[in-house]
Design a protein around this motif. Structure first.
Motif, PDB file in Angstrom:
ATOM      1  N   VAL A  10     -18.783 -35.212-129.451  1.00 26.55           N
ATOM      2  CA  VAL A  10     -17.814 -35.414-128.370  1.00 26.55           C
ATOM      3  C   VAL A  10     -18.278 -34.678-127.128  1.00 26.55           C
ATOM      4  O   VAL A  10     -18.735 -33.544-127.196  1.00 26.55           O
ATOM      5  N   SER A  11     -18.144 -35.328-126.006  1.00 28.78           N
ATOM      6  CA  SER A  11     -18.533 -34.679-124.756  1.00 28.78           C
ATOM      7  C   SER A  11     -17.490 -33.654-124.361  1.00 28.78           C
ATOM      8  O   SER A  11     -16.355 -33.685-124.825  1.00 28.78           O
ATOM      9  N   SER A  12     -17.839 -32.747-123.515  1.00 28.83           N
ATOM     10  CA  SER A  12     -16.949 -31.692-123.066  1.00 28.83           C
ATOM     11  C   SER A  12     -15.738 -32.292-122.357  1.00 28.83           C
ATOM     12  O   SER A  12     -15.882 -33.168-121.509  1.00 28.83           O
ATOM     13  N   PRO A  13     -14.552 -31.832-122.696  1.00 21.34           N
ATOM     14  CA  PRO A  13     -13.360 -32.365-122.061  1.00 21.34           C
ATOM     15  C   PRO A  13     -13.292 -32.039-120.577  1.00 21.34           C
ATOM     16  O   PRO A  13     -12.570 -32.681-119.830  1.00 21.34           O
ATOM     17  N   MET A  14     -14.028 -31.053-120.153  1.00 20.39           N
ATOM     18  CA  MET A  14     -13.978 -30.661-118.747  1.00 20.39           C
ATOM     19  C   MET A  14     -14.844 -31.582-117.874  1.00 20.39           C
ATOM     20  O   MET A  14     -14.719 -31.589-116.672  1.00 20.39           O
ATOM     21  N   SER A  15     -15.734 -32.359-118.516  1.00 20.01           N
ATOM     22  CA  SER A  15     -16.570 -33.246-117.701  1.00 20.01           C
ATOM     23  C   SER A  15     -15.783 -34.492-117.326  1.00 20.01           C
ATOM     24  O   SER A  15     -14.814 -34.863-117.970  1.00 20.01           O
ATOM     25  N   ASP A  16     -16.224 -35.147-116.286  1.00 24.81           N
ATOM     26  CA  ASP A  16     -15.539 -36.350-115.816  1.00 24.81           C
ATOM     27  C   ASP A  16     -16.120 -37.614-116.436  1.00 24.81           C
ATOM     28  O   ASP A  16     -15.968 -38.696-115.893  1.00 24.81           O
ATOM     29  N   ASN A  18     -15.187 -39.282-119.064  1.00 29.13           N
ATOM     30  CA  ASN A  18     -14.138 -40.215-119.481  1.00 29.13           C
ATOM     31  C   ASN A  18     -13.026 -40.311-118.444  1.00 29.13           C
ATOM     32  O   ASN A  18     -11.973 -40.856-118.703  1.00 29.13           O
ATOM     33  N   GLY A  19     -13.211 -39.748-117.334  1.00 29.91           N
ATOM     34  CA  GLY A  19     -12.235 -39.878-116.270  1.00 29.91           C
ATOM     35  C   GLY A  19     -11.293 -38.705-116.185  1.00 29.91           C
ATOM     36  O   GLY A  19     -11.333 -37.767-116.977  1.00 29.91           O
ATOM     37  N   ASN A  20     -10.405 -38.807-115.234  1.00 33.46           N
ATOM     38  CA  ASN A  20      -9.467 -37.745-114.928  1.00 33.46           C
ATOM     39  C   ASN A  20      -8.365 -37.627-115.983  1.00 33.46           C
ATOM     40  O   ASN A  20      -7.819 -36.552-116.190  1.00 33.46           O
ATOM     41  N   LYS A  21      -8.030 -38.740-116.668  1.00 31.95           N
ATOM     42  CA  LYS A  21      -6.953 -38.714-117.658  1.00 31.95           C
ATOM     43  C   LYS A  21      -7.291 -37.789-118.823  1.00 31.95           C
ATOM     44  O   LYS A  21      -6.434 -37.056-119.302  1.00 31.95           O
ATOM     45  N   ASP A  22      -8.541 -37.833-119.278  1.00 28.96           N
ATOM     46  CA  ASP A  22      -8.937 -36.954-120.378  1.00 28.96           C
ATOM     47  C   ASP A  22      -8.856 -35.494-119.959  1.00 28.96           C
ATOM     48  O   ASP A  22      -8.446 -34.640-120.741  1.00 28.96           O
ATOM     49  N   ASN A  23      -9.235 -35.220-118.734  1.00 27.74           N
ATOM     50  CA  ASN A  23      -9.182 -33.861-118.220  1.00 27.74           C
ATOM     51  C   ASN A  23      -7.730 -33.363-118.161  1.00 27.74           C
ATOM     52  O   ASN A  23      -7.435 -32.236-118.558  1.00 27.74           O
ATOM     53  N   GLU A  24      -6.821 -34.199-117.707  1.00 22.16           N
ATOM     54  CA  GLU A  24      -5.401 -33.825-117.651  1.00 22.16           C
ATOM     55  C   GLU A  24      -4.839 -33.633-119.051  1.00 22.16           C
ATOM     56  O   GLU A  24      -4.053 -32.706-119.301  1.00 22.16           O
ATOM     57  N   ALA A  25      -5.251 -34.489-119.981  1.00 22.83           N
ATOM     58  CA  ALA A  25      -4.782 -34.366-121.367  1.00 22.83           C
ATOM     59  C   ALA A  25      -5.279 -33.056-121.969  1.00 22.83           C
ATOM     60  O   ALA A  25      -4.544 -32.365-122.686  1.00 22.83           O
ATOM     61  N   GLN A  31      -2.539 -25.875-122.430  1.00 22.77           N
ATOM     62  CA  GLN A  31      -1.311 -25.182-122.022  1.00 22.77           C
ATOM     63  C   GLN A  31      -0.334 -25.085-123.194  1.00 22.77           C
ATOM     64  O   GLN A  31       0.259 -24.032-123.428  1.00 22.77           O
ATOM     65  N   ARG A  32      -0.191 -26.190-123.931  1.00 25.97           N
ATOM     66  CA  ARG A  32       0.699 -26.161-125.107  1.00 25.97           C
ATOM     67  C   ARG A  32       0.186 -25.175-126.146  1.00 25.97           C
ATOM     68  O   ARG A  32       0.963 -24.449-126.757  1.00 25.97           O
ATOM     69  N   ASN A  33      -1.130 -25.157-126.329  1.00 26.65           N
ATOM     70  CA  ASN A  33      -1.707 -24.216-127.279  1.00 26.65           C
ATOM     71  C   ASN A  33      -1.477 -22.776-126.835  1.00 26.65           C
ATOM     72  O   ASN A  33      -1.109 -21.921-127.640  1.00 26.65           O
ATOM     73  N   ASN A  34      -1.685 -22.498-125.570  1.00 29.54           N
ATOM     74  CA  ASN A  34      -1.459 -21.144-125.040  1.00 29.54           C
ATOM     75  C   ASN A  34      -0.005 -20.723-125.215  1.00 29.54           C
ATOM     76  O   ASN A  34       0.282 -19.581-125.586  1.00 29.54           O
ATOM     77  N   ASP A  35       0.917 -21.641-124.974  1.00 33.33           N
ATOM     78  CA  ASP A  35       2.340 -21.339-125.163  1.00 33.33           C
ATOM     79  C   ASP A  35       2.639 -21.041-126.628  1.00 33.33           C
ATOM     80  O   ASP A  35       3.388 -20.114-126.951  1.00 33.33           O
ATOM     81  N   ALA A  36       2.036 -21.836-127.514  1.00 33.60           N
ATOM     82  CA  ALA A  36       2.256 -21.627-128.949  1.00 33.60           C
ATOM     83  C   ALA A  36       1.701 -20.273-129.395  1.00 33.60           C
ATOM     84  O   ALA A  36       2.328 -19.560-130.191  1.00 33.60           O
ATOM     85  N   VAL A  37       0.553 -19.901-128.876  1.00 35.93           N
ATOM     86  CA  VAL A  37      -0.050 -18.612-129.215  1.00 35.93           C
ATOM     87  C   VAL A  37       0.838 -17.467-128.734  1.00 35.93           C
ATOM     88  O   VAL A  37       1.077 -16.499-129.467  1.00 35.93           O
TER      89      VAL A  37
END
Length: 109
Positions: A10-16, A18-25, A31-37
Motif C-alpha cells: 500500500v502506498s503512503s496515505p500522505m501521498s496524493d 489516490n487523491g485528496n479523499k484518501d488523505n482526508e480519510a 484523529q479518531r485513533n488519537n481520541d481513542a488513545v
C-alpha cells in the motif's frame, strides 16, 4: 549495500497518489485513533487512582483488625489464666468484667 526495492504494498496515505479523499480519510482515521488513545489513557489513570485509594482503605482496615486481634489474644490469655487459677480468685470478676466491657465484632457492624 544495494538500495532497497519498494514492495508492491500500500502506498503512503500522505501521498496524493489516490487523491485528496484518501488523505482526508487518513487524517480522520488518525484523529479518531488519537481520541481513542486519549480516552483509554484517561480511563487507565482513573482505574489506577481508584485502585490506589482502595489499597489505602484496606491498609487502614487491616491495621484496625490487627489491633483487634491483639486485644482478643490478650483476652484469651486472661481467660486461660483464670481457668488455670493463675489469677487470684478475688480478681476473677474484675478480669471478666473488663473483657465483657470491651468492644466485640458485633459492635463494629
Amino acid at each position: 549495500m544495494p538500495a532497497r526495492r519498494k514492495t508492491g504494498g500500500v502506498s503512503s496515505p500522505m501521498s496524493d497518489d489516490n487523491g485528496n479523499k484518501d488523505n482526508e480519510a487518513y487524517i480522520l482515521k488518525r484523529q479518531r485513533n488519537n481520541d481513542a488513545v486519549k480516552k483509554t489513557r484517561e480511563k487507565s489513570k482513573q482505574t489506577a487512582q481508584v485502585r490506589k485509594e482502595n489499597v489505602e482503605k484496606l491498609r487502614v482496615v487491616n491495621k484496625q483488625m490487627e489491633t483487634k486481634i491483639e486485644m482478643v489474644k490478650a483476652n484469651v490469655e486472661d481467660l486461660k489464666n483464670l481457668l488455670l487459677h493463675k489469677v487470684d480468685s478475688s480478681k476473677h470478676d474484675e478480669v471478666i468484667k473488663k473483657i465483657l466491657e470491651e468492644e466485640t465484632d458485633e459492635d463494629d457492624d
